[in-house]
Design a protein around this motif. Sequence first.
Motif, PDB file in Angstrom:
ATOM      1  N   UNK A 195       0.799  -1.227   0.000  1.00  0.00           N
ATOM      2  CA  UNK A 195       0.000   0.000   0.000  1.00  0.00           C
ATOM      3  C   UNK A 195       0.829   1.274   0.000  1.00  0.00           C
ATOM      4  N   UNK A 196       2.155   1.160   0.107  1.00  0.00           N
ATOM      5  CA  UNK A 196       3.023   2.333   0.117  1.00  0.00           C
ATOM      6  C   UNK A 196       4.096   2.188  -0.956  1.00  0.00           C
ATOM      7  N   UNK A 197       4.506   3.302  -1.528  1.00  0.00           N
ATOM      8  CA  UNK A 197       5.560   3.263  -2.541  1.00  0.00           C
ATOM      9  C   UNK A 197       6.846   2.669  -1.986  1.00  0.00           C
ATOM     10  N   UNK A 198       7.127   2.950  -0.726  1.00  0.00           N
ATOM     11  CA  UNK A 198       8.358   2.393  -0.144  1.00  0.00           C
ATOM     12  C   UNK A 198       8.318   0.867  -0.075  1.00  0.00           C
ATOM     13  N   UNK A 199       7.118   0.294  -0.079  1.00  0.00           N
ATOM     14  CA  UNK A 199       6.993  -1.165  -0.048  1.00  0.00           C
ATOM     15  C   UNK A 199       7.502  -1.815  -1.325  1.00  0.00           C
ATOM     16  N   UNK A 200       7.578  -1.037  -2.415  1.00  0.00           N
ATOM     17  CA  UNK A 200       8.040  -1.586  -3.695  1.00  0.00           C
ATOM     18  C   UNK A 200       9.392  -0.990  -4.088  1.00  0.00           C
ATOM     19  N   UNK A 201      10.111  -0.458  -3.100  1.00  0.00           N
ATOM     20  CA  UNK A 201      11.482  -0.023  -3.340  1.00  0.00           C
ATOM     21  C   UNK A 201      11.651   1.399  -3.811  1.00  0.00           C
ATOM     22  N   UNK A 202      10.606   2.219  -3.704  1.00  0.00           N
ATOM     23  CA  UNK A 202      10.696   3.619  -4.135  1.00  0.00           C
ATOM     24  C   UNK A 202      11.028   4.493  -2.931  1.00  0.00           C
ATOM     25  N   UNK A 203      12.012   5.382  -3.110  1.00  0.00           N
ATOM     26  CA  UNK A 203      12.456   6.264  -2.035  1.00  0.00           C
ATOM     27  C   UNK A 203      12.088   7.709  -2.360  1.00  0.00           C
ATOM     28  N   UNK A 204      12.190   8.562  -1.338  1.00  0.00           N
ATOM     29  CA  UNK A 204      11.838   9.975  -1.539  1.00  0.00           C
ATOM     30  C   UNK A 204      12.704  10.610  -2.622  1.00  0.00           C
ATOM     31  N   UNK A 205      13.927  10.163  -2.749  1.00  0.00           N
ATOM     32  CA  UNK A 205      14.819  10.713  -3.771  1.00  0.00           C
ATOM     33  C   UNK A 205      14.335  10.419  -5.191  1.00  0.00           C
ATOM     34  N   UNK A 206      13.463   9.438  -5.351  1.00  0.00           N
ATOM     35  CA  UNK A 206      12.965   9.056  -6.675  1.00  0.00           C
ATOM     36  C   UNK A 206      11.778   9.901  -7.128  1.00  0.00           C
ATOM     37  N   UNK A 207      11.163  10.606  -6.187  1.00  0.00           N
ATOM     38  CA  UNK A 207       9.859  11.207  -6.462  1.00  0.00           C
ATOM     39  C   UNK A 207       9.941  12.334  -7.489  1.00  0.00           C
ATOM     40  N   UNK A 208      10.982  13.129  -7.435  1.00  0.00           N
ATOM     41  CA  UNK A 208      11.080  14.266  -8.345  1.00  0.00           C
ATOM     42  C   UNK A 208      11.065  13.819  -9.802  1.00  0.00           C
ATOM     43  N   UNK A 209      11.850  12.797 -10.130  1.00  0.00           N
ATOM     44  CA  UNK A 209      11.865  12.297 -11.511  1.00  0.00           C
ATOM     45  C   UNK A 209      10.526  11.678 -11.881  1.00  0.00           C
ATOM     46  N   UNK A 210       9.915  10.961 -10.936  1.00  0.00           N
ATOM     47  CA  UNK A 210       8.613  10.366 -11.216  1.00  0.00           C
ATOM     48  C   UNK A 210       7.577  11.440 -11.535  1.00  0.00           C
ATOM     49  N   UNK A 211       7.592  12.518 -10.772  1.00  0.00           N
ATOM     50  CA  UNK A 211       6.635  13.601 -11.019  1.00  0.00           C
ATOM     51  C   UNK A 211       6.852  14.216 -12.392  1.00  0.00           C
ATOM     52  N   UNK A 212       8.132  14.404 -12.743  1.00  0.00           N
ATOM     53  CA  UNK A 212       8.441  14.944 -14.072  1.00  0.00           C
ATOM     54  C   UNK A 212       7.991  13.992 -15.171  1.00  0.00           C
ATOM     55  N   UNK A 213       8.260  12.697 -14.994  1.00  0.00           N
ATOM     56  CA  UNK A 213       7.878  11.709 -16.008  1.00  0.00           C
ATOM     57  C   UNK A 213       6.365  11.608 -16.164  1.00  0.00           C
ATOM     58  N   UNK A 214       5.636  11.750 -15.068  1.00  0.00           N
ATOM     59  CA  UNK A 214       4.175  11.640 -15.147  1.00  0.00           C
ATOM     60  C   UNK A 214       3.574  12.741 -16.008  1.00  0.00           C
ATOM     61  N   UNK A 215       4.240  13.885 -16.079  1.00  0.00           N
ATOM     62  CA  UNK A 215       3.722  15.001 -16.872  1.00  0.00           C
ATOM     63  C   UNK A 215       3.794  14.730 -18.375  1.00  0.00           C
ATOM     64  N   UNK A 216       4.554  13.695 -18.785  1.00  0.00           N
ATOM     65  CA  UNK A 216       4.610  13.321 -20.201  1.00  0.00           C
ATOM     66  C   UNK A 216       3.313  12.664 -20.665  1.00  0.00           C
ATOM     67  N   UNK A 217       2.505  12.219 -19.692  1.00  0.00           N
ATOM     68  CA  UNK A 217       1.273  11.494 -20.039  1.00  0.00           C
ATOM     69  C   UNK A 217       0.127  12.480 -20.282  1.00  0.00           C
ATOM     70  N   UNK A 218       0.346  13.367 -21.219  1.00  0.00           N
ATOM     71  CA  UNK A 218      -0.625  14.441 -21.451  1.00  0.00           C
ATOM     72  C   UNK A 218      -1.976  13.909 -21.938  1.00  0.00           C
TER      73      UNK A 218
END
Length: 387
Positions: free
Chosen positions: A341-364
């Motif tokens: 139920x949490x991103x950290x449960x699948x190996x995602x850390x706070x340091x990863x979030x910035x790139x993820x947010x940027x990548x999500x914006x490509x899904x226009x």
Amino acid sequence: MVGAFSFNTSQRIVFEAGSASKIDHHAAFCLGPRPFLVTDPGIVSLGLQQSCETALSDAGHSVGRFSEVVADPPRELVDRAIGQAVAHKASSIIGIGGGSSLDVAKLVALVARSGENLDDAWGINNALGPRLPLVLIPTTAGTGSEVTPISIITVDEEEKRGVVSPLLLPDLAILDPLLTLGLPAHVTAATGIDAMVHAIEAYASKSANNNPVSRTLAVEALRLLGANIETAVFSPQDEDARGAMLLGSMLAGMAFANSPVAAVHALAYPIGGTFHVPHGLSNALVLPHVLRFNNAFAADTYAEIAPAAFPDLANISNLQLRAETFTQRLAELSEKLGLQTRLRDVGIAEADISKMASDSMKQTRLLVNNPREMSEEDAYEIYRAAL
């Protein structure tokens, strides 16, 4: 007054236990002499494609097979599958498996017949066609790919890219509940939540093509999925529950194929593309957090559909409270089904979030359908809340 809309779906649908073993009969009108199966190693190891192959061989067909599909299939894999279909001189394409296998099968059917450059087909209505006859047989109750005009694959290692065209709708979709009986609990849970997301986002979509048909199908999909997902997970041999899940997934697929999904999927794609988390689980991880973000603009809409999934929520008269409770119940459902139920449960850390947010914006193409406009900063905060 109802505004103008269009609605497309698969030309023919067969829902029947054991129907995959009768493919020679159900698909006789389109198979031709040299059908070519597209599937994955897991399906082959379980022998789920065997009844199809046996029926086709017994009917005199020369059957080819590509069985190398993986989750988040990369472009080079699609090209290999196309090459093998062409070498087989395929007269038709049969996709059997989860969403990845069905999505690859769609592109194989398109390019093996038309010869067009896949790079020119990305996006909405850019595919030229024609395609080979296409039969799709899902073995999971989640993506609804058997009734959607969409194929999503991975390019440049991480980016999800799609071809969207009515050309990708199959000539025949075969829904055989028996093929889903052996599905592991965690896959059943994740794909089931995925189907619920499809229904929720289709109903609330800001798309100009959001229409009464899609909304009606979305409500019925949520009713079937909400009533049967726990039974399917915890009593996996329950054929009635499996059939209801397969039907609910298909109806949700019909809904979002015409009233497209939005920010849940946009934020899920970087989770799958970068961290190789299964698509259904990626959706489940961000679902409640996106709904909380949207509630300021779409609470009434979510409140309308909440009782379809959880009938007791009809007792909450305050629509804002009902929508908030709906969001919370969806989060609790994922936990009850044993999903992370949490991103950290699948190996995602706070340091990863910035790139993820940027990548999500490509899904226009997805973000434009969200009930509330979402910025990169909003996506960052949603990921943080999900961490």
